[in-house]
Design a protein around this motif. Structure first.
Motif, PDB file in Angstrom:
ATOM      1  N   ALA A 122       0.625  -1.085   0.493  1.00  0.00           N
ATOM      2  CA  ALA A 122       0.109   0.061  -0.043  1.00  0.00           C
ATOM      3  C   ALA A 122       0.890   1.316   0.399  1.00  0.00           C
ATOM      4  O   ALA A 122       0.616   2.675  -1.044  1.00  0.00           O
ATOM      5  N   VAL A 123       1.805   1.371   0.606  1.00  0.00           N
ATOM      6  CA  VAL A 123       3.129   1.818   0.902  1.00  0.00           C
ATOM      7  C   VAL A 123       3.598   2.151  -0.910  1.00  0.00           C
ATOM      8  O   VAL A 123       3.703   3.808  -0.730  1.00  0.00           O
ATOM      9  N   GLN A 124       3.983   1.181  -1.452  1.00  0.00           N
ATOM     10  CA  GLN A 124       4.565   1.544  -2.266  1.00  0.00           C
ATOM     11  C   GLN A 124       4.160   2.143  -3.983  1.00  0.00           C
ATOM     12  O   GLN A 124       4.045   3.073  -4.079  1.00  0.00           O
ATOM     13  N   ALA A 125       2.518   1.875  -3.809  1.00  0.00           N
ATOM     14  CA  ALA A 125       0.948   2.345  -4.584  1.00  0.00           C
ATOM     15  C   ALA A 125       0.453   3.793  -4.532  1.00  0.00           C
ATOM     16  O   ALA A 125       0.721   4.281  -5.202  1.00  0.00           O
ATOM     17  N   LEU A 126       1.051   4.141  -2.870  1.00  0.00           N
ATOM     18  CA  LEU A 126       0.972   5.695  -2.272  1.00  0.00           C
ATOM     19  C   LEU A 126       1.321   6.657  -3.307  1.00  0.00           C
ATOM     20  O   LEU A 126       1.412   7.479  -3.766  1.00  0.00           O
ATOM     21  N   ARG A 127       2.624   5.935  -2.828  1.00  0.00           N
ATOM     22  CA  ARG A 127       3.655   6.646  -3.020  1.00  0.00           C
ATOM     23  C   ARG A 127       3.866   7.033  -5.268  1.00  0.00           C
ATOM     24  O   ARG A 127       4.617   7.867  -5.015  1.00  0.00           O
ATOM     25  N   HIS A 128       3.500   5.529  -5.687  1.00  0.00           N
ATOM     26  CA  HIS A 128       3.529   5.905  -7.141  1.00  0.00           C
ATOM     27  C   HIS A 128       2.253   6.813  -7.693  1.00  0.00           C
ATOM     28  O   HIS A 128       2.121   7.132  -8.829  1.00  0.00           O
ATOM     29  N   GLY A 129       1.532   6.963  -6.764  1.00  0.00           N
ATOM     30  CA  GLY A 129       0.189   7.173  -7.164  1.00  0.00           C
ATOM     31  C   GLY A 129      -1.120   6.359  -7.512  1.00  0.00           C
ATOM     32  O   GLY A 129      -0.348   5.390  -8.387  1.00  0.00           O
ATOM     33  N   LEU A 130      -2.427   6.283  -7.334  1.00  0.00           N
ATOM     34  CA  LEU A 130      -3.789   6.002  -7.259  1.00  0.00           C
ATOM     35  C   LEU A 130      -4.058   6.253  -8.180  1.00  0.00           C
ATOM     36  O   LEU A 130      -4.153   7.699  -8.816  1.00  0.00           O
ATOM     37  N   ALA A 131      -5.353   5.715  -9.729  1.00  0.00           N
ATOM     38  CA  ALA A 131      -5.902   6.225  -9.977  1.00  0.00           C
ATOM     39  C   ALA A 131      -6.162   7.992 -10.262  1.00  0.00           C
ATOM     40  O   ALA A 131      -7.693   7.980  -8.616  1.00  0.00           O
ATOM     41  N   GLY A 132      -6.271   8.630 -10.751  1.00  0.00           N
ATOM     42  CA  GLY A 132      -6.664  10.223 -10.393  1.00  0.00           C
ATOM     43  C   GLY A 132      -6.259  10.116  -9.041  1.00  0.00           C
ATOM     44  O   GLY A 132      -6.811  12.094  -8.767  1.00  0.00           O
ATOM     45  N   ILE A 133      -5.291  10.218  -8.078  1.00  0.00           N
ATOM     46  CA  ILE A 133      -4.418  10.673  -7.489  1.00  0.00           C
ATOM     47  C   ILE A 133      -3.379  10.821  -6.951  1.00  0.00           C
ATOM     48  O   ILE A 133      -2.643   9.873  -7.904  1.00  0.00           O
ATOM     49  N   ASP A 134      -2.352  11.682  -7.059  1.00  0.00           N
ATOM     50  CA  ASP A 134      -1.518  12.278  -7.181  1.00  0.00           C
ATOM     51  C   ASP A 134      -0.569  11.149  -5.958  1.00  0.00           C
ATOM     52  O   ASP A 134      -1.063  10.588  -4.860  1.00  0.00           O
ATOM     53  N   PRO A 135       0.602  10.458  -6.198  1.00  0.00           N
ATOM     54  CA  PRO A 135       1.577  10.406  -5.908  1.00  0.00           C
ATOM     55  C   PRO A 135       2.094  11.569  -4.376  1.00  0.00           C
ATOM     56  O   PRO A 135       2.176  12.402  -4.667  1.00  0.00           O
ATOM     57  N   PHE A 136       2.094  10.332  -3.425  1.00  0.00           N
ATOM     58  CA  PHE A 136       2.052  10.726  -2.029  1.00  0.00           C
ATOM     59  C   PHE A 136       3.956  11.331  -2.309  1.00  0.00           C
ATOM     60  O   PHE A 136       4.288   9.994  -2.097  1.00  0.00           O
ATOM     61  N   GLU A 137       4.240  12.254  -1.303  1.00  0.00           N
ATOM     62  CA  GLU A 137       5.655  12.213  -1.136  1.00  0.00           C
ATOM     63  C   GLU A 137       6.178  11.941   0.263  1.00  0.00           C
ATOM     64  O   GLU A 137       7.037  11.466   0.835  1.00  0.00           O
ATOM     65  N   THR A 138       4.960  11.787   1.452  1.00  0.00           N
ATOM     66  CA  THR A 138       5.104  11.454   2.341  1.00  0.00           C
ATOM     67  C   THR A 138       4.287  10.350   2.913  1.00  0.00           C
ATOM     68  O   THR A 138       2.852  10.987   2.924  1.00  0.00           O
TER      69      THR A 138
END
Length: 329
Positions: A122-138
């Motif tokens: 999940a952490v890696q997916a959030l860092r790469h960006g979800l559909a319609g959601i920009d990646p999270f840097e933190t």
């Protein structure tokens, strides 16, 4: 596993299900799921209006699920997710395998280490960006009880998060209190809420004297306990051995990012006497963390192991917001 394995489900309303439009003002929630070994893990991703300062990936204790973080009873008091969203932080409250909207693999395949691997996905997916959601840097991890053990294992193994919040957790678990808490365990197939479960899945009875002693504070709202019973979930006993290993000396020393250790002063199960105050908790726990963890401790007066659900939850939420502002900037 990377973002290629991410599946985003349909957008849903806020988890508390309130019909009051003001209850969830300032945030948007949706259900997301992630492909992992043995199936999928799901969770509720809640975004503040405007750009999120960071995202918190949250894992609950044994017989709880993502609802623990976005509690439906008096959410203006007890919803941790809502409080963080209001402060400008996104939250992803995960369901561990076998509970909530996650898939149910054979119970013996579920351990705290496999849970941690799912959180890592999940952490890696959030860092790469979800559909319609920009990646999270933190990305910040947060856990309660078993979920804290999972968070420790994830942060110490993968080194891919920026800070860690631990609650219902310490290196001073009293074996006698832990045995007392076992009295709350129930075979899931014997519970009307989980009929048809495979033998090996367990649940808890939160509306018992043992639960009142070990999971809640002495002045907690009875309706909170009743709601916890109504929203409880399953866990596998095989999650406990390596979950408990995370409370032994050594594991937390491998965490190299800021850590907030928050506890209730009445948490008999998670830390006992060392939770008397923040200074006592710090003195007892600091030797188990590296200087890079910049350990900070917080103790909520009369709070229990399930600190999100304590009467003083807003004070605790404010302490977390203050730490988040410093740890992620």
């Amino acid at each position: 596993m990377g973002a290629a394995l991410l599946v985003v489900a349909a957008t849903v309303g806020a988890l508390n299900g309130s019909a009051d439009a003001d209850a969830d003002a300032g945030r948007e929630c949706r259900t997301v799921s992630f492909s992992v070994a043995g199936g999928t893990i799901a969770g509720s991703l809640c975004l503040p209006i405007g750009e999120a300062k960071a995202v918190m990936v949250l894992t609950s204790g044994s017989a709880a699920n993502s609802v623990y973080w976005d509690f439906p009873y008096k959410p203006e008091v007890y919803s941790f997710a809502r409080a963080m969203n209001t402060a400008g932080y996104a939250t992803l409250a995960l369901d561990r395998p076998g509970n909530g909207q996650s898939s149910t693999p054979p119970f013996w395949t579920v351990t705290a280490s496999t849970d941690a691997a799912g959180v890592h996905t999940a952490v890696q997916a959030l860092r790469h960006g979800l559909a319609g959601i920009d990646p999270f840097e933190t990305v910040v991890l947060g856990g309660n009880a078993l979920g804290s053990g999972v968070s420790v294992l994830e942060a110490a193994t993968y080194h891919d998060v920026d800070a860690v919040l631990l609650t219902g957790y310490s290196h001073a678990i009293d074996p006698l209190v832990a045995l007392d808490s076992v009295k709350t365990f129930r075979h899931a197939p014997d519970d009307p809420a989980f009929q048809g479960s495979e033998p090996g899945w367990l649940t808890m009875a939160f509306d018992t004297p043992e639960a009142a002693r070990n999971y809640f504070g002495p002045h907690d709202d009875p309706a909170v306990i009743e709601t916890s019973e109504q929203t409880k979930d399953r866990f596998s006993l095989t999650e406990w051995p390596d979950g408990l290993v995370a409370t032994l000396p050594g594991a937390t020393s491998h965490i190299s990012v800021p850590v907030l250790l928050a506890a209730g002063s009445q948490d008999r199960l998670g830390c006992g006497a060392i939770c008397r105050d923040a200074a006592t908790l710090y003195a007892a726990e600091a030797p188990f963390y590296s200087p890079a963890a910049q350990l900070r401790t917080y103790v909520l007066e009369d709070g229990g192991d399930m600190i999100n659900l304590s009467r003083g939850a807003p004070e605790y939420q404010e302490a977390v917001r203050d730490w988040m502002d410093s740890a992620t900037n």
